[in-house]
Design a protein around this motif. Sequence first.
Motif, PDB file in Angstrom:
ATOM      1  N   ASN A  94       0.329  -2.637  -7.075  1.00  0.00           N
ATOM      2  CA  ASN A  94       0.152  -2.092  -5.466  1.00  0.00           C
ATOM      3  C   ASN A  94      -0.975  -2.965  -4.811  1.00  0.00           C
ATOM      4  O   ASN A  94      -1.035  -3.035  -3.670  1.00  0.00           O
ATOM      5  CB  ASN A  94      -0.425  -0.572  -5.554  1.00  0.00           C
ATOM      6  CG  ASN A  94       0.841   0.467  -5.907  1.00  0.00           C
ATOM      7  OD1 ASN A  94       1.790   0.169  -5.726  1.00  0.00           O
ATOM      8  ND2 ASN A  94       0.530   1.653  -6.372  1.00  0.00           N
ATOM      9  N   THR A  95      -2.220  -3.213  -5.464  1.00  0.00           N
ATOM     10  CA  THR A  95      -3.011  -3.798  -4.859  1.00  0.00           C
ATOM     11  C   THR A  95      -2.781  -5.178  -4.481  1.00  0.00           C
ATOM     12  O   THR A  95      -3.135  -5.798  -3.518  1.00  0.00           O
ATOM     13  CB  THR A  95      -4.340  -4.046  -6.059  1.00  0.00           C
ATOM     14  OG1 THR A  95      -4.771  -2.771  -6.420  1.00  0.00           O
ATOM     15  CG2 THR A  95      -5.389  -4.792  -5.213  1.00  0.00           C
ATOM     16  N   ALA A  96      -2.059  -5.985  -5.327  1.00  0.00           N
ATOM     17  CA  ALA A  96      -1.585  -7.347  -4.965  1.00  0.00           C
ATOM     18  C   ALA A  96      -0.590  -7.304  -3.659  1.00  0.00           C
ATOM     19  O   ALA A  96      -0.673  -8.148  -2.730  1.00  0.00           O
ATOM     20  CB  ALA A  96      -0.929  -8.051  -6.144  1.00  0.00           C
ATOM     21  N   ILE A 137      -0.571  -4.896  -1.360  1.00  0.00           N
ATOM     22  CA  ILE A 137      -1.132  -4.176   0.035  1.00  0.00           C
ATOM     23  C   ILE A 137      -2.090  -5.028   0.422  1.00  0.00           C
ATOM     24  O   ILE A 137      -2.619  -4.847   1.571  1.00  0.00           O
ATOM     25  CB  ILE A 137      -1.574  -2.701  -0.392  1.00  0.00           C
ATOM     26  CG1 ILE A 137      -0.166  -1.931  -0.902  1.00  0.00           C
ATOM     27  CG2 ILE A 137      -2.285  -1.924   0.625  1.00  0.00           C
ATOM     28  CD1 ILE A 137      -0.740  -0.467  -1.197  1.00  0.00           C
ATOM     29  N   SER A 138      -3.067  -5.746  -0.331  1.00  0.00           N
ATOM     30  CA  SER A 138      -4.161  -6.543   0.042  1.00  0.00           C
ATOM     31  C   SER A 138      -4.015  -7.336   1.239  1.00  0.00           C
ATOM     32  O   SER A 138      -5.078  -7.426   2.261  1.00  0.00           O
ATOM     33  CB  SER A 138      -4.724  -7.470  -1.020  1.00  0.00           C
ATOM     34  OG  SER A 138      -3.908  -8.342  -1.485  1.00  0.00           O
ATOM     35  N   PRO A 139      -2.890  -8.052   1.682  1.00  0.00           N
ATOM     36  CA  PRO A 139      -2.801  -8.398   2.702  1.00  0.00           C
ATOM     37  C   PRO A 139      -2.677  -7.714   4.047  1.00  0.00           C
ATOM     38  O   PRO A 139      -2.855  -8.196   5.135  1.00  0.00           O
ATOM     39  CB  PRO A 139      -1.340  -9.367   2.703  1.00  0.00           C
ATOM     40  CG  PRO A 139      -0.947  -9.606   1.337  1.00  0.00           C
ATOM     41  CD  PRO A 139      -1.835  -8.258   0.598  1.00  0.00           C
ATOM     42  N   GLN A 140      -2.574  -6.327   3.601  1.00  0.00           N
ATOM     43  CA  GLN A 140      -2.531  -5.417   5.221  1.00  0.00           C
ATOM     44  C   GLN A 140      -3.941  -4.856   5.753  1.00  0.00           C
ATOM     45  O   GLN A 140      -4.066  -4.614   6.586  1.00  0.00           O
ATOM     46  CB  GLN A 140      -1.750  -4.305   4.521  1.00  0.00           C
ATOM     47  CG  GLN A 140      -0.578  -4.318   4.152  1.00  0.00           C
ATOM     48  CD  GLN A 140       0.557  -5.125   5.202  1.00  0.00           C
ATOM     49  OE1 GLN A 140       0.587  -4.816   6.348  1.00  0.00           O
ATOM     50  NE2 GLN A 140       1.341  -6.173   4.877  1.00  0.00           N
ATOM     51  N   THR A 190      -8.142  -3.712   4.897  1.00  0.00           N
ATOM     52  CA  THR A 190      -9.100  -3.071   3.734  1.00  0.00           C
ATOM     53  C   THR A 190      -8.741  -1.576   3.784  1.00  0.00           C
ATOM     54  O   THR A 190      -9.042  -1.139   2.881  1.00  0.00           O
ATOM     55  CB  THR A 190     -10.643  -3.308   4.464  1.00  0.00           C
ATOM     56  OG1 THR A 190     -10.769  -2.844   5.587  1.00  0.00           O
ATOM     57  CG2 THR A 190     -11.002  -4.716   4.138  1.00  0.00           C
ATOM     58  N   LEU A 197      -5.910  -0.956   1.603  1.00  0.00           N
ATOM     59  CA  LEU A 197      -6.345  -1.427   0.185  1.00  0.00           C
ATOM     60  C   LEU A 197      -7.156  -0.092  -0.393  1.00  0.00           C
ATOM     61  O   LEU A 197      -7.049   0.151  -1.395  1.00  0.00           O
ATOM     62  CB  LEU A 197      -6.756  -2.579   0.254  1.00  0.00           C
ATOM     63  CG  LEU A 197      -7.361  -3.154  -1.098  1.00  0.00           C
ATOM     64  CD1 LEU A 197      -5.991  -3.550  -1.883  1.00  0.00           C
ATOM     65  CD2 LEU A 197      -8.375  -4.799  -0.890  1.00  0.00           C
ATOM     66  N   ALA A 198      -8.077   0.490   0.473  1.00  0.00           N
ATOM     67  CA  ALA A 198      -8.861   1.574   0.102  1.00  0.00           C
ATOM     68  C   ALA A 198      -7.894   2.548  -0.154  1.00  0.00           C
ATOM     69  O   ALA A 198      -8.156   3.457  -1.266  1.00  0.00           O
ATOM     70  CB  ALA A 198     -10.040   2.001   1.120  1.00  0.00           C
ATOM     71  N   GLY A 209      -6.305   2.024  -3.514  1.00  0.00           N
ATOM     72  CA  GLY A 209      -7.189   2.423  -4.732  1.00  0.00           C
ATOM     73  C   GLY A 209      -7.382   3.930  -4.948  1.00  0.00           C
ATOM     74  O   GLY A 209      -7.546   4.299  -6.247  1.00  0.00           O
ATOM     75  N   THR A 237      -3.944   4.971  -6.872  1.00  0.00           N
ATOM     76  CA  THR A 237      -4.243   4.397  -8.035  1.00  0.00           C
ATOM     77  C   THR A 237      -4.970   5.505  -8.883  1.00  0.00           C
ATOM     78  O   THR A 237      -4.501   5.812 -10.085  1.00  0.00           O
ATOM     79  CB  THR A 237      -4.588   3.260  -8.077  1.00  0.00           C
ATOM     80  OG1 THR A 237      -3.789   2.288  -7.309  1.00  0.00           O
ATOM     81  CG2 THR A 237      -4.630   2.518  -9.423  1.00  0.00           C
TER      82      THR A 237
END
Length: 130
Positions: A40-42, A44-47, A49, A52-53, A56, A59
């Motif tokens: 999920n982090t990998a 969503i990270s381009p979208q 902060t 991404l929060a 997290g 998760t």
Amino acid sequence: MTNQILISQAPTHAEFMPLIRLAVPLMVGLAAALLIGVLNTAMISPQGTVPLAAAGVITAVLIILISTFLGVITAISVRISQAEGARDAARVALALCSGLLLCLLGGGGAALVMIALYLLLGPLGNPRRF
């Protein structure tokens, strides 16, 4: 005398292999559950902060839910194993049906909580994207 008793009760190679065969699927399942957060982090990270929060937080909630259900399933498997060891087919069936019902109710309850939280996004001031 005491050393002889301890040596005779020490685990042997014959006891390690069944233990490994039981432990490996559990370890793979737990690792897969934790890798969901990494994936999920990998993704969503381009979208940005904020997403991404949110991933997290989700998760962390997911790990708590998975841990809870694994605890319940472990308790159920112990009951089934005891009944199987006693060669009591009726108790095996009862434990299995009870466990399936408990998991169904728990999963359904978790889904209802997630739906309720999703419906609260608008009133809480969060934009609805889906």
